[in-house]
Structures are given as structure tokens and as C-alpha cells.
Motif scaffolding. Structure first.
Motif, PDB file in Angstrom:
ATOM      1  N   ASP A  74      30.405  32.883  48.388  1.00  0.00           N
ATOM      2  CA  ASP A  74      32.127  32.682  48.493  1.00  0.00           C
ATOM      3  C   ASP A  74      32.596  31.573  48.501  1.00  0.00           C
ATOM      4  O   ASP A  74      33.709  32.754  47.731  1.00  0.00           O
ATOM      5  CB  ASP A  74      32.042  32.762  50.527  1.00  0.00           C
ATOM      6  CG  ASP A  74      31.527  34.042  51.592  1.00  0.00           C
ATOM      7  OD1 ASP A  74      31.695  35.228  50.882  1.00  0.00           O
ATOM      8  OD2 ASP A  74      31.243  33.877  52.318  1.00  0.00           O
ATOM      9  N   ASN A  78      33.354  34.627  44.831  1.00  0.00           N
ATOM     10  CA  ASN A  78      34.597  35.265  44.846  1.00  0.00           C
ATOM     11  C   ASN A  78      35.824  33.799  45.666  1.00  0.00           C
ATOM     12  O   ASN A  78      37.153  34.057  45.408  1.00  0.00           O
ATOM     13  CB  ASN A  78      34.011  35.453  46.870  1.00  0.00           C
ATOM     14  CG  ASN A  78      34.258  36.668  46.613  1.00  0.00           C
ATOM     15  OD1 ASN A  78      33.892  37.639  46.038  1.00  0.00           O
ATOM     16  ND2 ASN A  78      33.453  37.468  47.822  1.00  0.00           N
ATOM     17  N   ASN A  82      36.564  33.631  40.873  1.00  0.00           N
ATOM     18  CA  ASN A  82      37.607  34.403  40.859  1.00  0.00           C
ATOM     19  C   ASN A  82      38.974  34.503  41.633  1.00  0.00           C
ATOM     20  O   ASN A  82      39.934  35.375  41.756  1.00  0.00           O
ATOM     21  CB  ASN A  82      37.258  35.367  41.812  1.00  0.00           C
ATOM     22  CG  ASN A  82      35.334  36.459  40.215  1.00  0.00           C
ATOM     23  OD1 ASN A  82      36.193  36.078  39.241  1.00  0.00           O
ATOM     24  ND2 ASN A  82      34.557  36.195  40.964  1.00  0.00           N
ATOM     25  N   ARG A  83      39.003  33.097  42.382  1.00  0.00           N
ATOM     26  CA  ARG A  83      40.532  33.123  43.311  1.00  0.00           C
ATOM     27  C   ARG A  83      41.607  31.790  42.313  1.00  0.00           C
ATOM     28  O   ARG A  83      42.247  31.560  42.804  1.00  0.00           O
ATOM     29  CB  ARG A  83      40.166  33.328  44.637  1.00  0.00           C
ATOM     30  CG  ARG A  83      39.844  34.388  45.855  1.00  0.00           C
ATOM     31  CD  ARG A  83      40.508  34.187  46.333  1.00  0.00           C
ATOM     32  NE  ARG A  83      40.580  35.614  47.449  1.00  0.00           N
ATOM     33  CZ  ARG A  83      39.070  35.880  48.062  1.00  0.00           C
ATOM     34  NH1 ARG A  83      38.677  35.590  48.161  1.00  0.00           N
ATOM     35  NH2 ARG A  83      39.165  37.513  48.511  1.00  0.00           N
ATOM     36  N   ASN A 102      35.650  25.684  48.409  1.00  0.00           N
ATOM     37  CA  ASN A 102      35.348  26.610  47.185  1.00  0.00           C
ATOM     38  C   ASN A 102      34.724  25.975  45.718  1.00  0.00           C
ATOM     39  O   ASN A 102      34.522  25.848  45.575  1.00  0.00           O
ATOM     40  CB  ASN A 102      36.767  27.349  47.381  1.00  0.00           C
ATOM     41  CG  ASN A 102      36.950  28.252  47.918  1.00  0.00           C
ATOM     42  OD1 ASN A 102      36.024  28.737  49.317  1.00  0.00           O
ATOM     43  ND2 ASN A 102      38.008  29.478  48.010  1.00  0.00           N
ATOM     44  N   ASP A 265      41.752  45.783  37.367  1.00  0.00           N
ATOM     45  CA  ASP A 265      41.937  44.353  37.479  1.00  0.00           C
ATOM     46  C   ASP A 265      43.396  44.270  37.137  1.00  0.00           C
ATOM     47  O   ASP A 265      44.345  44.632  36.649  1.00  0.00           O
ATOM     48  CB  ASP A 265      41.426  43.337  36.756  1.00  0.00           C
ATOM     49  CG  ASP A 265      41.713  41.829  36.672  1.00  0.00           C
ATOM     50  OD1 ASP A 265      40.102  41.585  37.188  1.00  0.00           O
ATOM     51  OD2 ASP A 265      42.093  41.600  36.303  1.00  0.00           O
ATOM     52  N   ARG A 301      35.677  43.766  42.118  1.00  0.00           N
ATOM     53  CA  ARG A 301      36.081  42.413  43.574  1.00  0.00           C
ATOM     54  C   ARG A 301      36.430  43.427  44.637  1.00  0.00           C
ATOM     55  O   ARG A 301      37.318  42.876  45.145  1.00  0.00           O
ATOM     56  CB  ARG A 301      37.071  42.078  43.137  1.00  0.00           C
ATOM     57  CG  ARG A 301      35.772  41.317  41.836  1.00  0.00           C
ATOM     58  CD  ARG A 301      36.756  39.790  41.393  1.00  0.00           C
ATOM     59  NE  ARG A 301      36.226  39.661  39.821  1.00  0.00           N
ATOM     60  CZ  ARG A 301      36.614  39.964  39.309  1.00  0.00           C
ATOM     61  NH1 ARG A 301      38.271  38.831  38.465  1.00  0.00           N
ATOM     62  NH2 ARG A 301      35.517  38.667  37.664  1.00  0.00           N
ATOM     63  N   ASP A 303      36.353  43.481  47.373  1.00  0.00           N
ATOM     64  CA  ASP A 303      36.552  43.183  49.112  1.00  0.00           C
ATOM     65  C   ASP A 303      37.087  41.869  48.717  1.00  0.00           C
ATOM     66  O   ASP A 303      38.058  40.879  49.906  1.00  0.00           O
ATOM     67  CB  ASP A 303      35.164  41.799  49.341  1.00  0.00           C
ATOM     68  CG  ASP A 303      34.325  41.157  48.104  1.00  0.00           C
ATOM     69  OD1 ASP A 303      35.123  41.364  47.270  1.00  0.00           O
ATOM     70  OD2 ASP A 303      33.582  40.502  48.656  1.00  0.00           O
ATOM     71  N   VAL A 304      38.577  42.025  47.839  1.00  0.00           N
ATOM     72  CA  VAL A 304      38.865  40.752  47.069  1.00  0.00           C
ATOM     73  C   VAL A 304      41.334  42.217  47.805  1.00  0.00           C
ATOM     74  O   VAL A 304      41.086  42.900  47.055  1.00  0.00           O
ATOM     75  CB  VAL A 304      39.845  40.022  46.213  1.00  0.00           C
ATOM     76  CG1 VAL A 304      40.118  39.289  45.817  1.00  0.00           C
ATOM     77  CG2 VAL A 304      37.811  39.758  45.787  1.00  0.00           C
ATOM     78  N   SER A 305      41.352  40.575  48.266  1.00  0.00           N
ATOM     79  CA  SER A 305      42.873  42.044  48.793  1.00  0.00           C
ATOM     80  C   SER A 305      43.329  42.612  47.855  1.00  0.00           C
ATOM     81  O   SER A 305      44.080  43.488  48.054  1.00  0.00           O
ATOM     82  CB  SER A 305      43.934  41.184  50.050  1.00  0.00           C
ATOM     83  OG  SER A 305      43.553  40.030  49.419  1.00  0.00           O
ATOM     84  N   GLU A 306      43.709  40.957  46.706  1.00  0.00           N
ATOM     85  CA  GLU A 306      44.957  41.862  45.439  1.00  0.00           C
ATOM     86  C   GLU A 306      43.676  43.290  44.866  1.00  0.00           C
ATOM     87  O   GLU A 306      45.033  44.214  44.667  1.00  0.00           O
ATOM     88  CB  GLU A 306      44.904  40.942  44.230  1.00  0.00           C
ATOM     89  CG  GLU A 306      45.871  39.417  45.611  1.00  0.00           C
ATOM     90  CD  GLU A 306      44.718  38.246  45.690  1.00  0.00           C
ATOM     91  OE1 GLU A 306      44.925  37.167  46.491  1.00  0.00           O
ATOM     92  OE2 GLU A 306      43.012  39.095  46.138  1.00  0.00           O
ATOM     93  N   TYR A 307      42.868  43.138  44.862  1.00  0.00           N
ATOM     94  CA  TYR A 307      41.931  44.353  44.587  1.00  0.00           C
ATOM     95  C   TYR A 307      42.602  45.337  45.329  1.00  0.00           C
ATOM     96  O   TYR A 307      42.373  46.451  44.789  1.00  0.00           O
ATOM     97  CB  TYR A 307      40.809  43.731  44.030  1.00  0.00           C
ATOM     98  CG  TYR A 307      40.887  42.945  42.466  1.00  0.00           C
ATOM     99  CD1 TYR A 307      40.766  43.260  41.541  1.00  0.00           C
ATOM    100  CD2 TYR A 307      40.568  41.396  42.958  1.00  0.00           C
ATOM    101  CE1 TYR A 307      40.142  42.246  40.321  1.00  0.00           C
ATOM    102  CE2 TYR A 307      40.750  40.766  42.186  1.00  0.00           C
ATOM    103  CZ  TYR A 307      40.479  41.064  40.517  1.00  0.00           C
ATOM    104  OH  TYR A 307      40.274  39.754  39.581  1.00  0.00           O
TER     105      TYR A 307
END
Length: 473
Positions: A74, A78, A82-83, A102, A265, A301, A303-307
Motif C-alpha cells: 500500500d 499504491n 503510483n500516487r 508512503n 490510464d 490499477r 483499486d485506484v479511484s482516479e482509474y
């Protein structure tokens, strides 16, 4: 010959590297020729941290992997990778999320991976580290006393100084890069942005392709990655390639197709592409009922909100455009959230009259090169390419567009669809020459020759003036 150790976030495949893509092919060939180790994450997430190595023999090379704990996954993957790094390095500062925990996880994983690898390193090894996941890796190895030549290749863009400095720990990251001996970038623009940061932000100096700062010197060069052009061209003639080509041409029934193939993406410019296709249909009634857009966008990805938001946006846009322009026997946009084998993709590319590759920012973008390689030399399609893809620096005979200019992209699609055969063939010939000469083998060989020259010069440890152990100053 020195043995090679490749370090990347994910490892393999070995047996079916050609199916996986050009990078896997290049790394497997390099490892097979010299013998060596491919080291990285297993892909498994476990409850508790466990950095015990898993070793698997594959002929002359060894796969060495370790698991990630849920907390490390995480924070490292993640989280910071990636963020923070991914959006920042693609110039999307509005999407960057920075969290100290992170970054601590990212640092912890880089250190744990370095510690796990160290016992496998032999005295004649070359170490080749890949991408934004491991920017701290060489520094962690140097702390442990490793003096072997270590190179890094960044597959994504390097951001301008003004953007990089928005990251709270930007200097710490750049200082860690000086623990490598060779820094490889996709384009000279990326390399020059690194040099600009070194000069203007931390008071370093540049001499030729060398940057000097933090009492260390690193060589930085552009090594544009390529594809195996001959192999990919032959994919269109495989059973799977011919099947997809014939099936698509039968379905089109004389109509023409524009194709886009992109991982789902926000860097790929897909909403802008859909808008441009809609504008083209508005401006050119002759293309209605005659030209369709096939967009292949495998999810990533998830589970990532932007995606998640992007997928919903594109589904809504495709529904709107199809509802506005579709006829009972023609659908303007076919939008597929799935992947295809590379042989099948080659057939789809060859069946498509235009290849639309319009990322908002990309390190290279190998789809652009694959589309060209798959074309029929006697009746080639036309590549429409974003000026912000690294490939645009090499593929200057594509139709170059600004992906932020919806009207300009619409006009470019029309130009591509109406281009005379002689011009299409001329552009294809010039593009194919570049793709064939600067292929994946050229990329691999030129990088490893540069890394090997560090050893031959007796200069290692990320410093021309460091201590004998190559430790971090």
C-alpha cells in the motif's frame, strides 16, 4: 563477460517473453547471453513482511523474487510510486498525493530489496535497475558496501524542475540517483530536464553527459527504447494475426477503422481522443457511417479511484457519441476493456487505416512503433502521434498532433484518412527505417555497453571521488 543482474518491480515471464512484450524480450535476451539474475517482486501480497528470497532456475538465468507485505504494498506501490511519482513524472501535479508514511514505505522497500539482493551479487556483476519504483535502490546498495557498476533506466518521463520541486523530498530522491553510475532516459529532453534540476536547484555542474553534485558524478544519456520490429511485423502473418485481420476486415465491409490501444490510464489522453473523434464526425459528414474508432483499453490499477473514474467517464462518452451518430448497421466507437495477445494486436493494427497514439505525456509509447511495424508495405496505414510521446522525437514522419487541441486532432484524423497512397508509403518507409535501426536490440546493447564501460574505466560507486567502498557521502 560480466554477469548481469536486472532489477525491476515485476519479474518475467521467461518462457513466453515475446507474448509479454518488447521489454521482457530484451531483458531475457540480455540475461541469456551473459547469464544472470532477474530480481524483483513476486506479485504476491502477504500479511507480514517476509524478505526471504525465492529462487527459480531458468537455463542460464535465475529468477529471484520476494513478497511484499500488505502495508508495504500500500505504501510503496499504491502509495508513493503510483500516487506520487507516477502522476508527477507525467506532469499531472493536480493528481499527486504526498504522504510521509508512503515515502517511508517506499524507502523501506528499496532498502529491503537491496539487502535481499546483496548476497547474490558477485565480483564481476553489472546491475541494471529499471523504472520509478527503485529510485533509491543504488543508494541502499552503496550503504551496504556494493561497489559494482549500477545503472538505472527510467521508462517514464522525467519532470521539469518546477514540477519536481513540488515533491517535498525531491532533493533526497535526486541525491539518491547520484549513487548510480549510469542514468538512462527515453529522450534527450528527459535527460536535459534532469540536468536543469542539477544546475538550477542544487548547484551542480554539467560537463558533456556527466553531472557532478553531492560529491558524486553520474553519467546521464538518452537511450530510446525500441521494439523487435522484424518479429512484430511477422506477427501479422501468424495464424492469430491473420485471423484477427480477416475477421476485422470482414466486419468492416469496406469501411475504414481508426485504432487506439492503451492501458486505461489518465496519462493516455483517452477523453481528449474521444472528443476529437466526435469533432471529426461533426466536421466531416462523409466519414459518418464509414469510419469507426476501435479503442482497446485494458484496465489497470482498478483499486485506484482516479482509474475507476476514468473508466466511467469513457463509458459515458462512448455511449453519448454512439447514441448521437450510430446507425443500425454502424457503430462509431467500439470500446473494449480487455487485452489481446500481441499476435492478435498485429492483425488488428494491419486492418486499421489509422493508428491513433495521443498520450498527454509518455516516456516512449511502443504502440506507435508496433502499429507501423504491423502495416502492409503496399498499403500502409497512417500513424497519428502525440508530440508529447517520447516516440515523436524519433518518428517525425508520423502526423504529429497536440493532444490538448481537440480540433487539431480531428483535422489530423481527416488528413490521415484522406492521405494518398504514395504519401502513405513514403511515410511508412521512413518510419520503418527508424524503427528497424533503433530497435530493442540496439537499446539493450547500447545501454549495457555504456554500463560495462564504467567497469572498464575502473569508476564505480556513483562517484569519481568517493571512498574505496563506493559508499554514499
Amino acid at each position: 563477460m560480466s554477469r548481469l543482474i536486472v532489477v525491476s518491480n515485476r519479474v518475467g515471464p521467461i518462457g513466453d517473453a515475446a507474448r509479454a512484450g518488447g521489454l521482457a524480450v530484451a531483458l531475457v535476451e540480455a540475461l541469456k547471453s551473459s547469464g544472470g539474475i532477474w530480481f524483483g517482486w513476486t506479485g504476491d501480497v502477504i500479511e507480514e513482511a517476509d524478505t526471504r528470497l525465492k529462487l527459480e532456475s531458468a537455463g542460464p538465468l535465475t529468477l529471484a523474487t520476494i513478497d511484499l507485505s500488505a502495508d508495504d504494498f500500500d505504501a510503496y506501490y499504491n502509495g508513493f510510486a503510483n500516487r506520487s511519482l507516477w502522476p508527477l513524472f507525467h506532469f499531472r501535479t493536480g493528481l499527486v498525493q504526498y504522504d510521509r508514511d508512503n515515502f517511508a514505505g517506499y524507502s523501506r522497500v528499496n532498502a529491503a530489496f537491496a539487502k535481499a539482493l546483496l548476497p547474490l551479487v558477485q565480483q564481476d556483476d553489472l546491475i541494471w535497475v529499471h523504472d520509478y519504483h527503485f529510485l533509491l535502490f543504488a543508494e541502499e546498495l552503496r550503504k551496504l558496501g556494493c561497489t559494482r557498476p549500477i545503472g538505472h533506466f527510467l521508462h517514464i518521463p522525467f519532470p521539469p524542475r518546477e514540477l519536481l520541486t513540488t515533491l517535498p523530498n525531491h532533493e533526497e530522491l535526486v541525491k539518491a540517483l547520484f549513487a548510480f553510475d549510469i542514468l538512462g532516459f527515453q529522450t534527450e529532453h528527459d535527460r536535459d530536464r534532469f540536468f536543469d534540476y542539477v544546475r538550477m536547484e542544487v548547484g551542480g555542474s554539467i560537463l558533456g553527459d556527466k553531472a557532478r553534485c553531492f560529491n558524486r558524478t553520474v553519467t546521464a544519456r538518452a537511450f530510446p527504447i525500441g521494439i523487435d520490429a522484424g518479429t512484430f511485423a511477422n506477427f501479422a502473418s501468424t495464424d492469430d494475426g491473420q485471423k484477427q485481420f480477416a475477421s476485422m476486415r470482414d466486419m468492416l465491409r469496406g469501411r475504414r477503422q481508426i485504432i487506439g490501444v492503451d492501458r486505461l490510464d489518465y496519462t493516455k489522453g483517452l477523453p481528449e481522443r474521444f472528443n476529437a473523434f466526435e469533432r471529426m464526425l461533426e466536421d466531416h459528414e462523409e466519414h459518418r457511417g464509414e469510419v469507426s474508432l476501435l479503442q482497446v483499453a485494458p484496465p489497470s490499477r482498478t483499486d485506484v479511484s482516479e482509474y475507476q473514474d476514468l473508466r466511467l467517464e469513457l463509458e459515458g462518452m462512448a455511449g453519448h457519441i454512439n447514441g448521437r451518430f450510430a446507425e443500425f448497421n454502424w457503430t462509431p466507437i467500439r470500446y473494449l476493456n480487455r487485452s489481446f495477445a500481441r499476435q492478435a494486436l498485429a492483425g488488428l493494427y494491419r486492418a486499421s487505416h489509422v493508428g491513433l497514439v495521443t498520450p498527454l505525456r509518455d516516456g516512449m509509447n511502443l504502440v506507435a512503433k508496433e502499429y507501423v511495424a504491423a502495416q502492409d508495405p503496399e498499403d500502409p496505414g497512417v500513424l497519428v502521434l502525440s508530440r508529447f510521446a517520447g516516440a515523436a522525437k524519433q518518428l517525425t514522419d508520423a502526423v504529429i498532433v497536440n493532444p490538448y487541441d481537440v480540433q487539431g486532432m480531428a483535422d489530423a484524423m481527416n488528413v490521415a484518412l484522406t492521405m494518398p497512397l504514395d504519401e502513405r508509403k513514403d511515410r511508412y518507409t521512413k518510419l520503418m527505417k527508424v524503427i528497424s535501426e533503433e530497435d530493442i536490440g540496439h537499446w539493450r546493447t547500447s545501454y549495457l555497453e555504456a554500463l560495462s564501460s564504467v567497469e572498464h574505466a575502473g569508476v564505480t560507486g556513483g562517484s569519481l571521488h568517493g571512498d574505496q567502498n563506493g559508499a554514499v557521502a
